[in-house]
Design an enzyme around this catalytic site. Structure first.
Site, PDB file in Angstrom:
ATOM      1  N   TRP A  63       0.757  -1.252   0.005  1.00  0.00           N
ATOM      2  CA  TRP A  63       0.082  -0.020   0.123  1.00  0.00           C
ATOM      3  C   TRP A  63       0.700   1.405  -0.137  1.00  0.00           C
ATOM      4  O   TRP A  63       0.517   2.186  -0.545  1.00  0.00           O
ATOM      5  CB  TRP A  63      -0.966   0.028   1.218  1.00  0.00           C
ATOM      6  CG  TRP A  63      -2.135  -1.117   0.976  1.00  0.00           C
ATOM      7  CD1 TRP A  63      -2.216  -2.310   1.547  1.00  0.00           C
ATOM      8  CD2 TRP A  63      -3.138  -1.212  -0.130  1.00  0.00           C
ATOM      9  NE1 TRP A  63      -3.394  -3.112   0.908  1.00  0.00           N
ATOM     10  CE2 TRP A  63      -3.884  -2.335  -0.009  1.00  0.00           C
ATOM     11  CE3 TRP A  63      -3.482  -0.062  -1.123  1.00  0.00           C
ATOM     12  CZ2 TRP A  63      -4.791  -2.539  -0.859  1.00  0.00           C
ATOM     13  CZ3 TRP A  63      -4.456  -0.534  -1.923  1.00  0.00           C
ATOM     14  CH2 TRP A  63      -5.173  -1.804  -1.937  1.00  0.00           C
ATOM     15  N   ASP A 112      -1.316   6.640   6.408  1.00  0.00           N
ATOM     16  CA  ASP A 112      -2.465   5.901   5.790  1.00  0.00           C
ATOM     17  C   ASP A 112      -2.628   5.012   7.019  1.00  0.00           C
ATOM     18  O   ASP A 112      -1.970   3.900   7.195  1.00  0.00           O
ATOM     19  CB  ASP A 112      -1.932   5.101   4.893  1.00  0.00           C
ATOM     20  CG  ASP A 112      -2.990   4.156   4.308  1.00  0.00           C
ATOM     21  OD1 ASP A 112      -4.396   4.115   4.845  1.00  0.00           O
ATOM     22  OD2 ASP A 112      -2.917   3.449   3.144  1.00  0.00           O
ATOM     23  N   LYS A 121     -12.781  -1.422   6.890  1.00  0.00           N
ATOM     24  CA  LYS A 121     -12.122  -2.221   7.895  1.00  0.00           C
ATOM     25  C   LYS A 121     -12.644  -2.362   9.084  1.00  0.00           C
ATOM     26  O   LYS A 121     -13.501  -2.824   9.831  1.00  0.00           O
ATOM     27  CB  LYS A 121     -10.482  -2.224   7.726  1.00  0.00           C
ATOM     28  CG  LYS A 121     -10.176  -2.422   6.282  1.00  0.00           C
ATOM     29  CD  LYS A 121      -8.929  -1.893   5.926  1.00  0.00           C
ATOM     30  CE  LYS A 121      -8.536  -1.754   4.380  1.00  0.00           C
ATOM     31  NZ  LYS A 121      -8.659  -3.101   3.594  1.00  0.00           N
TER      32      LYS A 121
HETATM   33  N1  PMP Z   1      -4.345   1.620   2.354  1.00  0.00           N
HETATM   34  C1  PMP Z   1      -4.480   0.462   3.005  1.00  0.00           C
HETATM   35  C2  PMP Z   1      -3.442   0.193   4.179  1.00  0.00           C
HETATM   36  C3  PMP Z   1      -5.314  -0.474   2.689  1.00  0.00           C
HETATM   37  O1  PMP Z   1      -5.444  -1.474   3.403  1.00  0.00           O
HETATM   38  C4  PMP Z   1      -6.336  -0.220   1.653  1.00  0.00           C
HETATM   39  C5  PMP Z   1      -7.301  -1.217   1.215  1.00  0.00           C
HETATM   40  N2  PMP Z   1      -6.870  -2.549   1.370  1.00  0.00           N
HETATM   41  C6  PMP Z   1      -6.242   1.170   0.782  1.00  0.00           C
HETATM   42  C7  PMP Z   1      -5.148   1.897   1.033  1.00  0.00           C
HETATM   43  C8  PMP Z   1      -7.005   1.306  -0.442  1.00  0.00           C
HETATM   44  O2  PMP Z   1      -8.314   1.630   0.052  1.00  0.00           O
HETATM   45  P1  PMP Z   1      -9.598   1.801  -0.863  1.00  0.00           P
HETATM   46  O3  PMP Z   1      -9.843   0.585  -1.536  1.00  0.00           O
HETATM   47  O4  PMP Z   1     -10.535   2.132  -0.043  1.00  0.00           O
HETATM   48  O5  PMP Z   1      -8.844   2.850  -1.756  1.00  0.00           O
END
Ligand code: PMP
Length: 355
Positions: A101, A168, A192
């Site tokens: 991520w 994040d 989550k």
């Molecule tokens: N950052 C992290 C740490 C994540 O776990 C996720 C989704 N699993 C995201 C960003 C992306 O999230 P979204 O699908 O809402 O864009």
């Protein structure tokens, strides 16, 4: 098969009480008042939900007045792009590269700011956490991903730097007490620990909003969003409703300190089971192990399909690793009960015995 144990990484499990409130909300539309998804977001009922949601989030995050709370849409990935546009336009920003991520965040940021990688654990396959190299003069912020959902690594505490920290926190927000007030900005998708997809929580320290360039289209500008609180356009109202229900459920559980103790117990139980096994392995450096997403592999990866099939037959779902990484993963978000982890640990032992 009677009970389903949901270990999905996201969207993740909801507490039964929250799922029930969502069902009731849709049901009321057929025989009582319209449901929340059928009425104006400028009407009294939604504005009341919005006000209660803002208050509950601020209270659980213990946000001081110095920080603005923005309720946005577009998911966490939209913030990968909006952050550098707003906080580092035409400047440089530093990023820690610690897994899937943060890598995506770095890729998105490159189009609006000059990005320096201040530390990376790529060389060891993202099984540990890097230190922070000295930052170049003029660095706007240091970005890190608090918990790498796909790789199963987590910062026990925010990294230390002499520039604003930006995090994040998508897969760990409100899972444990956290010094949110020390951060310059942070963001999290809701699907989550906060409810369902459709709401993105963004927090920015007020003085940093001044950096948001006046040339940005208002819809992409943090500064313009705060001026149009609680929202400039039609939000995903059921997601706001779900997050409020989730925060009220959190109150009933005793708040963040209580779920944090349970989360620590769940993670300790599962890591101990993996560590004493000769079939499963977690090779993340112990100090970097995630309390939220426990990644693991079978020593013989060819047996993974058989493992997942046997798990599914016993009611365990969502145990596949991230599609970019493979392997296995159990996500232990707030809504996952200790009993589900106890059941998983018993299943792991039983599968190993049968193997
Ligand atoms: N950052 C992290 C740490 C994540 O776990 C996720 C989704 N699993 C995201 C960003 C992306 O999230 P979204 O699908 O809402 O864009």
């Amino acid at each position: 098969m009677s009970t389903v144990h949901n270990f999905s990484a996201g969207p993740g499990a909801l507490p039964p009480a929250v799922r029930h409130r969502l069902m009731e909300e849709f049901a009321r539309g057929s025989h009582e008042l319209p449901a929340i998804v059928e009425v104006s977001h400028r009407g009294a009922r939604f504005l009341d939900i919005a006000a209660r949601l803002q208050a509950a989030l601020r209270r659980h995050l213990q946000l001081p007045d110095t920080h603005e709370l923005l309720l946005m849409s577009g998911g966490a990935q939209s913030q990968f792009a909006l952050l550098p546009m707003n906080l580092a336009a035409d400047a440089r920003a530093a990023y820690l590269e610690t897994g899937h991520w943060s890598r995506l965040a770095i890729r998105q940021a490159g189009s609006s700011a000059r990005i320096d990688i201040a530390g990376s654990s790529a060389a060891d396959g993202f099984r540990s956490l890097p230190g922070v190299a000295p930052l170049a003069p003029g660095t706007a912020y240091l970005h890190y991903c608090g918990n790498e959902t796909a790789n199963g690594v987590q910062f026990a505490a925010p990294p230390v730097a002499d520039v604003p920290l930006v995090a994040d926190l998508s897969s760990e927000i409100l899972s444990r007490p956290y010094p949110y007030e020390q951060l310059g900005a942070f963001y999290a998708c809701a699907q989550k620990n906060l409810g369902i997809a459709g709401l993105t929580v963004v927090v920015v320290r007020r003085d940093l909003l001044e950096r948001s360039p006046g040339t940005l289209p208002p819809f992409l500008s943090y500064r313009a969003w705060t001026a149009q609180a609680p929202m400039p356009n039609t939000p995903c109202s059921i997601a706001w409703f779900a997050t409020l229900a989730m925060l009220e459920w959190l109150d009933g559980e005793g708040g963040v300190p209580m779920v944090a103790a349970r989360n620590a117990a769940k993670a300790a139980l599962l890591y101990a089971a993996l560590d004493r096994s000769s079939l499963y392995v977690n090779d993340v450096e112990p100090a970097a192990r995630s309390q939220m997403n426990v990644t693991f592999q079978l020593r013989d990866p060819a047996r993974e399909a058989a493992f997942l099939a046997a798990a599914s037959a016993e009611g365990f779902v969502g145990l596949e690793g991230h599609r970019a990484i493979g392997g296995l993963r159990a996500s232990l978000y707030n809504a996952v009960p200790l009993a589900a982890v106890e059941a998983l640990v018993a299943f792991l032992a039983e599968f190993e015995r049968r193997s």
